[in-house]
Design a protein around this motif. Structure first.
Motif, PDB file in Angstrom:
ATOM      1  N   SER A 161       0.802  -1.216   0.000  1.00 37.76           N
ATOM      2  CA  SER A 161       0.000   0.000   0.000  1.00 37.76           C
ATOM      3  C   SER A 161       0.844   1.280   0.000  1.00 37.76           C
ATOM      4  O   SER A 161       1.814   1.392   0.741  1.00 37.76           O
ATOM      5  CB  SER A 161      -0.924   0.014   1.218  1.00 37.76           C
ATOM      6  N   ASP A 162       0.426   2.259  -0.809  1.00 39.85           N
ATOM      7  CA  ASP A 162       0.982   3.609  -0.734  1.00 39.85           C
ATOM      8  C   ASP A 162       0.289   4.409   0.363  1.00 39.85           C
ATOM      9  O   ASP A 162       0.936   5.120   1.127  1.00 39.85           O
ATOM     10  CB  ASP A 162       0.810   4.332  -2.074  1.00 39.85           C
ATOM     11  N   MET A 163      -1.028   4.305   0.420  1.00 43.58           N
ATOM     12  CA  MET A 163      -1.793   5.043   1.425  1.00 43.58           C
ATOM     13  C   MET A 163      -1.289   4.751   2.833  1.00 43.58           C
ATOM     14  O   MET A 163      -1.152   5.659   3.669  1.00 43.58           O
ATOM     15  CB  MET A 163      -3.278   4.679   1.327  1.00 43.58           C
ATOM     16  N   CYS A 164      -0.986   3.476   3.114  1.00 42.76           N
ATOM     17  CA  CYS A 164      -0.568   3.092   4.464  1.00 42.76           C
ATOM     18  C   CYS A 164       0.785   3.684   4.837  1.00 42.76           C
ATOM     19  O   CYS A 164       1.048   3.924   6.026  1.00 42.76           O
ATOM     20  CB  CYS A 164      -0.537   1.575   4.587  1.00 42.76           C
ATOM     21  N   VAL A 165       1.644   3.904   3.857  1.00 44.10           N
ATOM     22  CA  VAL A 165       2.932   4.536   4.139  1.00 44.10           C
ATOM     23  C   VAL A 165       2.711   5.968   4.632  1.00 44.10           C
ATOM     24  O   VAL A 165       3.309   6.409   5.615  1.00 44.10           O
ATOM     25  CB  VAL A 165       3.840   4.519   2.892  1.00 44.10           C
ATOM     26  N   ALA A 166       1.822   6.689   3.948  1.00 50.14           N
ATOM     27  CA  ALA A 166       1.516   8.054   4.378  1.00 50.14           C
ATOM     28  C   ALA A 166       0.871   8.063   5.754  1.00 50.14           C
ATOM     29  O   ALA A 166       1.192   8.900   6.608  1.00 50.14           O
ATOM     30  CB  ALA A 166       0.603   8.728   3.352  1.00 50.14           C
ATOM     31  N   MET A 167      -0.050   7.125   6.008  1.00 52.04           N
ATOM     32  CA  MET A 167      -0.700   7.079   7.317  1.00 52.04           C
ATOM     33  C   MET A 167       0.287   6.721   8.416  1.00 52.04           C
ATOM     34  O   MET A 167       0.178   7.211   9.542  1.00 52.04           O
ATOM     35  CB  MET A 167      -1.854   6.077   7.291  1.00 52.04           C
ATOM     36  N   ALA A 168       1.259   5.871   8.103  1.00 54.78           N
ATOM     37  CA  ALA A 168       2.284   5.541   9.090  1.00 54.78           C
ATOM     38  C   ALA A 168       3.085   6.779   9.455  1.00 54.78           C
ATOM     39  O   ALA A 168       3.439   6.990  10.629  1.00 54.78           O
ATOM     40  CB  ALA A 168       3.196   4.448   8.555  1.00 54.78           C
ATOM     41  N   ALA A 169       3.398   7.610   8.467  1.00 49.72           N
ATOM     42  CA  ALA A 169       4.155   8.832   8.724  1.00 49.72           C
ATOM     43  C   ALA A 169       3.331   9.852   9.507  1.00 49.72           C
ATOM     44  O   ALA A 169       3.851  10.551  10.392  1.00 49.72           O
ATOM     45  CB  ALA A 169       4.639   9.432   7.411  1.00 49.72           C
ATOM     46  N   ILE A 170       2.057   9.955   9.180  1.00 53.14           N
ATOM     47  CA  ILE A 170       1.184  10.909   9.870  1.00 53.14           C
ATOM     48  C   ILE A 170       0.928  10.468  11.304  1.00 53.14           C
ATOM     49  O   ILE A 170       0.926  11.270  12.233  1.00 53.14           O
ATOM     50  CB  ILE A 170      -0.158  11.031   9.112  1.00 53.14           C
ATOM     51  N   GLY A 171       0.716   9.163  11.476  1.00 53.18           N
ATOM     52  CA  GLY A 171       0.266   8.620  12.753  1.00 53.18           C
ATOM     53  C   GLY A 171      -1.248   8.537  12.755  1.00 53.18           C
ATOM     54  O   GLY A 171      -1.933   9.479  12.320  1.00 53.18           O
ATOM     55  N   ALA A 172      -1.792   7.416  13.193  1.00 54.54           N
ATOM     56  CA  ALA A 172      -3.234   7.219  13.126  1.00 54.54           C
ATOM     57  C   ALA A 172      -3.677   6.173  14.134  1.00 54.54           C
ATOM     58  O   ALA A 172      -2.860   5.453  14.714  1.00 54.54           O
ATOM     59  CB  ALA A 172      -3.645   6.797  11.711  1.00 54.54           C
ATOM     60  N   THR A 173      -4.978   6.099  14.323  1.00 49.58           N
ATOM     61  CA  THR A 173      -5.609   5.107  15.187  1.00 49.58           C
ATOM     62  C   THR A 173      -6.746   4.447  14.427  1.00 49.58           C
ATOM     63  O   THR A 173      -7.536   5.132  13.772  1.00 49.58           O
ATOM     64  CB  THR A 173      -6.160   5.756  16.469  1.00 49.58           C
ATOM     65  N   LEU A 174      -6.826   3.122  14.506  1.00 47.03           N
ATOM     66  CA  LEU A 174      -7.901   2.387  13.859  1.00 47.03           C
ATOM     67  C   LEU A 174      -8.981   2.059  14.884  1.00 47.03           C
ATOM     68  O   LEU A 174      -8.676   1.632  16.003  1.00 47.03           O
ATOM     69  CB  LEU A 174      -7.396   1.078  13.240  1.00 47.03           C
ATOM     70  N   THR A 175     -10.225   2.255  14.491  1.00 50.09           N
ATOM     71  CA  THR A 175     -11.357   1.836  15.303  1.00 50.09           C
ATOM     72  C   THR A 175     -11.882   0.522  14.744  1.00 50.09           C
ATOM     73  O   THR A 175     -12.218   0.434  13.552  1.00 50.09           O
ATOM     74  CB  THR A 175     -12.472   2.891  15.291  1.00 50.09           C
ATOM     75  N   LEU A 176     -11.915  -0.509  15.586  1.00 50.78           N
ATOM     76  CA  LEU A 176     -12.357  -1.840  15.189  1.00 50.78           C
ATOM     77  C   LEU A 176     -13.635  -2.183  15.942  1.00 50.78           C
ATOM     78  O   LEU A 176     -13.749  -1.932  17.143  1.00 50.78           O
ATOM     79  CB  LEU A 176     -11.278  -2.882  15.498  1.00 50.78           C
ATOM     80  N   SER A 177     -14.594  -2.782  15.224  1.00 49.07           N
ATOM     81  CA  SER A 177     -15.845  -3.213  15.849  1.00 49.07           C
ATOM     82  C   SER A 177     -16.041  -4.693  15.602  1.00 49.07           C
ATOM     83  O   SER A 177     -15.781  -5.188  14.500  1.00 49.07           O
ATOM     84  CB  SER A 177     -17.030  -2.427  15.287  1.00 49.07           C
ATOM     85  N   GLY A 178     -16.502  -5.402  16.634  1.00 44.06           N
ATOM     86  CA  GLY A 178     -16.693  -6.836  16.497  1.00 44.06           C
ATOM     87  C   GLY A 178     -17.659  -7.365  17.519  1.00 44.06           C
ATOM     88  O   GLY A 178     -18.303  -6.594  18.253  1.00 44.06           O
TER      89      GLY A 178
END
Length: 336
Positions: A161-178
């Motif tokens: 992924s290209d998008m994930c590289v940018a998100m890794a640099a920005i820093g992010a949090t994933l919300t998971l539902s289950g």
């Protein structure tokens, strides 16, 4: 192609309780359907989540930007808040695929994107990621496109992924539902290194789905840049890429974020390189030293040693361009 059941979820709760360990969620399907046709993935059921209300992009009170899981790559790349405050993400998305694919691919689907390693996508090849314990033909095969960072004896597949590289640099949090409710996971902890269990690619339990990705507050003022080096200019996967962000205090670097793509088994954040940049003059010697640190643990295979100097140049060039933009006050947008 094997037969499978199909159903449509009418709520997040319904989706979480509807699946079995052998089921899969489908939105854009740009990777999933390819792998089903190749007999690499064999879901017993596809649960369509396209009608779920997960398509908003909105600011939270704490200054973070929350992105719904079903926001398409096209809409995210061209969203005015992303272009203004997170241009590196817009740039990465626009470098990642054709318009047709971006129109279908979703934010969560991109996070869940599977490797393009040809041995993974060939059911006749040995691949521990696809079939645990079968071996890794890539280690002693044609491994030009495989990883030089984060690999193991069991797997050297690159995260695509290209998008994930940018998100890794920005820093992010994933919300998971289950089935057990909702939880949050730091982006950098979500994708797992292969180790001895490359078939466990992420921190997602049975029945869980990603409902949102929340970006850290933007650096301000800052310059950022996404540089992707590839075999051809048109919609090819990266041989090496860099997402770089930095802020300046005069001619000194105040904050810095660096992440790599095309060279790691997961989106590769470089905290040691970032630490080497902070407080240092924004000049070539600093960028070169940071690049050397970022790649200090790289381990090449027979055919991909060229990725190390290529990634080094990618880091230096991205930092140089981010510095130029920071000196202009961070005025930038995503690529055209």
């Amino acid at each position: 192609m094997r037969t499978f059941a199909y159903s449509r979820a009418d709520s997040v709760e319904h989706a979480a309780h509807q699946t079995t360990p052998t089921a899969a969620f489908v939105a854009g399907g740009t990777t999933l359907l390819d792998l089903v046709k190749l007999d690499v993935m064999r879901p017993s059921e596809l649960v369509d989540i396209n009608t779920l209300p997960l398509k908003n992009v909105e600011w939270l009170d704490d200054g973070r930007l929350q992105i719904g899981a079903l926001v398409t790559n096209t809409d995210l790349a061209h969203h005015p808040e992303v272009k203004q405050h997170y241009p590196v993400l817009s740039q990465a998305l626009l470098a990642g695929a054709s318009t047709q694919l971006r129109n279908m691919a979703t934010t969560a689907g991109n996070v869940m994107q599977r490797t393009r390693c040809p041995y993974y996508r060939d059911p006749a090849a040995a691949c521990n990621r696809r079939e645990p314990g079968s071996g890794c033909d890539a280690r002693h095969g044609l491994n030009r496109l495989n990883a030089v960072l984060g690999g193991s004896d069991a797997c050297v597949a690159v995260h695509p992924s290209d998008m994930c590289v940018a998100m890794a640099a920005i820093g992010a949090t994933l919300t998971l539902s289950g089935p057990q409710g909702e939880r949050e996971v730091a982006f950098q902890d979500f994708h797992r290194l292969p180790g001895d269990t490359p078939h466990i690619e992420h921190d997602l339990a049975d029945g869980e789905l990603i409902t949102a990705i929340t970006l850290d507050p933007p650096l301000a003022p800052a310059g950022s840049y996404y540089l992707k080096l590839r075999d051809r200019a048109s919609y090819e996967f990266a041989l090496a890429s860099t997402a770089a962000q930095l802020s300046l205090d005069g001619e000194m670097i105040g904050e810095a974020r660096v992440a790599l793509g095309g060279v790691g088994t997961k989106p590769w954040r470089c905290p040691e390189a970032e630490a080497a940049l902070v407080g240092q003059p924004a000049e070539m010697a600093t960028f070169e030293r940071a690049a050397d640190i970022a790649l200090g643990g790289a381990t090449p295979l027979e055919h991909n040693a060229f990725k190390i100097p290529l990634a080094r140049q990618s880091i230096i060039r991205a930092l140089r361009e981010a510095t130029r933009l920071a000196r202009q006050g961070g005025k930038q947008e995503g690529l055209a």
